[in-house]
Scaffold this motif. Structure first.
Motif, PDB file in Angstrom:
ATOM      1  N   LEU A 156       0.833  -1.203   0.000  1.00 44.82           N
ATOM      2  CA  LEU A 156       0.000   0.000   0.000  1.00 44.82           C
ATOM      3  C   LEU A 156       0.873   1.260   0.000  1.00 44.82           C
ATOM      4  O   LEU A 156       0.607   2.222  -0.720  1.00 44.82           O
ATOM      5  CB  LEU A 156      -0.917   0.002   1.212  1.00 44.82           C
ATOM      6  N   HIS A 157       1.909   1.237   0.835  1.00 37.81           N
ATOM      7  CA  HIS A 157       2.831   2.375   0.906  1.00 37.81           C
ATOM      8  C   HIS A 157       3.514   2.589  -0.437  1.00 37.81           C
ATOM      9  O   HIS A 157       3.667   3.733  -0.905  1.00 37.81           O
ATOM     10  CB  HIS A 157       3.850   2.113   2.015  1.00 37.81           C
ATOM     11  N   LEU A 158       3.917   1.509  -1.079  1.00 34.83           N
ATOM     12  CA  LEU A 158       4.605   1.584  -2.366  1.00 34.83           C
ATOM     13  C   LEU A 158       3.704   2.200  -3.429  1.00 34.83           C
ATOM     14  O   LEU A 158       4.124   3.100  -4.180  1.00 34.83           O
ATOM     15  CB  LEU A 158       5.041   0.178  -2.779  1.00 34.83           C
ATOM     16  N   ASP A 201       1.819   9.463  -5.709  1.00 31.98           N
ATOM     17  CA  ASP A 201       2.229  10.792  -5.241  1.00 31.98           C
ATOM     18  C   ASP A 201       3.362  11.340  -6.100  1.00 31.98           C
ATOM     19  O   ASP A 201       3.350  12.506  -6.508  1.00 31.98           O
ATOM     20  CB  ASP A 201       2.655  10.711  -3.772  1.00 31.98           C
ATOM     21  N   TRP A 202       4.340  10.494  -6.395  1.00 32.01           N
ATOM     22  CA  TRP A 202       5.478  10.897  -7.235  1.00 32.01           C
ATOM     23  C   TRP A 202       5.020  11.248  -8.642  1.00 32.01           C
ATOM     24  O   TRP A 202       5.462  12.243  -9.229  1.00 32.01           O
ATOM     25  CB  TRP A 202       6.505   9.771  -7.258  1.00 32.01           C
ATOM     26  N   VAL A 203       4.124  10.429  -9.196  1.00 26.91           N
ATOM     27  CA  VAL A 203       3.619  10.669 -10.548  1.00 26.91           C
ATOM     28  C   VAL A 203       2.979  12.051 -10.651  1.00 26.91           C
ATOM     29  O   VAL A 203       3.239  12.809 -11.594  1.00 26.91           O
ATOM     30  CB  VAL A 203       2.604   9.564 -10.921  1.00 26.91           C
ATOM     31  N   LEU A 204       2.156  12.395  -9.680  1.00 26.84           N
ATOM     32  CA  LEU A 204       1.479  13.688  -9.705  1.00 26.84           C
ATOM     33  C   LEU A 204       2.450  14.836  -9.414  1.00 26.84           C
ATOM     34  O   LEU A 204       2.390  15.894 -10.047  1.00 26.84           O
ATOM     35  CB  LEU A 204       0.336  13.693  -8.697  1.00 26.84           C
ATOM     36  N   GLU A 254      -6.153   0.517  -7.318  1.00 27.79           N
ATOM     37  CA  GLU A 254      -7.025   0.949  -8.408  1.00 27.79           C
ATOM     38  C   GLU A 254      -7.809   2.207  -8.018  1.00 27.79           C
ATOM     39  O   GLU A 254      -8.050   3.091  -8.854  1.00 27.79           O
ATOM     40  CB  GLU A 254      -7.977  -0.176  -8.811  1.00 27.79           C
ATOM     41  N   LYS A 255      -8.221   2.276  -6.750  1.00 26.99           N
ATOM     42  CA  LYS A 255      -8.914   3.482  -6.272  1.00 26.99           C
ATOM     43  C   LYS A 255      -7.963   4.684  -6.321  1.00 26.99           C
ATOM     44  O   LYS A 255      -8.364   5.801  -6.671  1.00 26.99           O
ATOM     45  CB  LYS A 255      -9.422   3.269  -4.856  1.00 26.99           C
ATOM     46  N   MET A 256      -6.704   4.474  -5.945  1.00 29.17           N
ATOM     47  CA  MET A 256      -5.712   5.544  -6.049  1.00 29.17           C
ATOM     48  C   MET A 256      -5.557   5.982  -7.501  1.00 29.17           C
ATOM     49  O   MET A 256      -5.438   7.186  -7.792  1.00 29.17           O
ATOM     50  CB  MET A 256      -4.361   5.069  -5.520  1.00 29.17           C
TER      51      MET A 256
END
Length: 297
Positions: free
Chosen positions: A79-81, A87-90, A144-146
């Protein structure tokens, strides 16, 4: 030249994905704790600002049956990964992500074997009473929700979600059923062990079709989840029989009823996938490719 980052690039899916992208002329960077870079993807997500044409997120900790059933703490890491990746992508303005989800996201109630239900992509809707396969299924469903949330803020991010079923191939490790069966057959083990009662049915898809199918989803810009599957259900006992027959021996089979066995019946609905890509490698051909180097050893 187009550029790609593949996380989990030393893993089974990741290394095949990186090789295929390279063969197609992409410049590929890989990150994996077990790869030649020995870099944790989490460290990359904290510090790297490189922008890629495609980010392929394959990284996960021990996504095989024994770990799913016996190492629940891996859920927190995965989940953390995934959260760190999105977060990094955005934060860095990436434009396209291929997220490797899993058929484990589907409710286990559809997979009890009482009827041969073929899992459709919409079967994760809340109306179906979501209860994914163990912590790993919950992790991937949350991923998938993320993915959906990451595309809602107007930044122009494209995320493609694919759900591989039972991927297999010649170089698969023995933590997975196919790799374990091939290893036992190459060693001509007798008895030949099968976890559970051997009646567990799976949808086996060759790794080359997993990779080509996933990239077809990207190339055709499909923005809804897509099963990577064949629609053909084959039980563990049937797979074992095919493997040992191809090698050329007939051992006594020993079933291990207390070993991790997973759900009874997991086969995918192919309609959405086959609109994008048609698998090329049959299970019989895949088995022959895998055991050929070990015949006579």
């Amino acid at each position: 030249m187009k550029t790609a980052l593949v996380t989990g690039s030393a893993g089974f899916v990741g290394r095949h994905m990186a090789a295929e992208l390279t063969a197609r002329g992409w410049a590929v960077d890989g990150v994996d704790l077990n790869g030649h870079t020995r870099q944790d993807a989490l460290d990359l997500f904290r510090t790297d600002i490189t922008r890629y044409d495609l980010v392929v997120h394959c990284a996960a900790r021990t996504p095989h049956r024994a770990a799913i059933d016996r190492q629940p703490a891996t859920m927190a890491y995965n989940l953390h990964l995934d959260a760190a990746m999105f977060d990094w992508v955005l934060r860095t303005g990436q434009k396209r992500v291929l997220y490797l989800s899993s058929s484990a996201v589907y409710p286990v109630g559809f997979q009890d074997g009482s009827e041969p239900w073929k899992l459709h992509e919409t079967n994760t809707d809340s109306a179906h009473g979501i209860m994914p396969d163990a912590g790993y299924g919950w992790t991937k469903l949350t991923g998938e929700k993320m993915a959906a949330a990451a595309t809602e803020d107007g930044v122009g991010l494209a995320v493609h979600v694919v759900r591989p079923f039972s991927g297999y191939g010649e170089d698969q490790g023995e933590d997975w059923p196919f790799g374990a069966f091939v290893g036992r057959a190459r060693r001509r083990e007798d008895p030949f062990q099968i976890w559970g009662d051997g009646q567990q049915v799976r949808d086996w898809i060759h790794i080359s079709d997993v990779v080509a199918g996933a990239l077809a989803v990207v190339d055709q810009d499909v923005r809804e989840p897509v099963n990577l599957c064949t629609g053909r259900g084959v039980a563990m006992t049937q797979l074992a029989e095919l493997v040992v027959t191809t090698v050329g021996y007939q051992p006594w089979v020993e079933y291990l009823p207390h070993a991790p066995r997973g759900v009874a019946y997991r086969v995918g609905d192919t309609a959405r996938f086959f609109d994008v890509y048609q698998p090329k490698v049959t299970l019989e051909e895949g088995v022959a490719r895998a055991v050929r180097p070990g015949v006579g050893v």
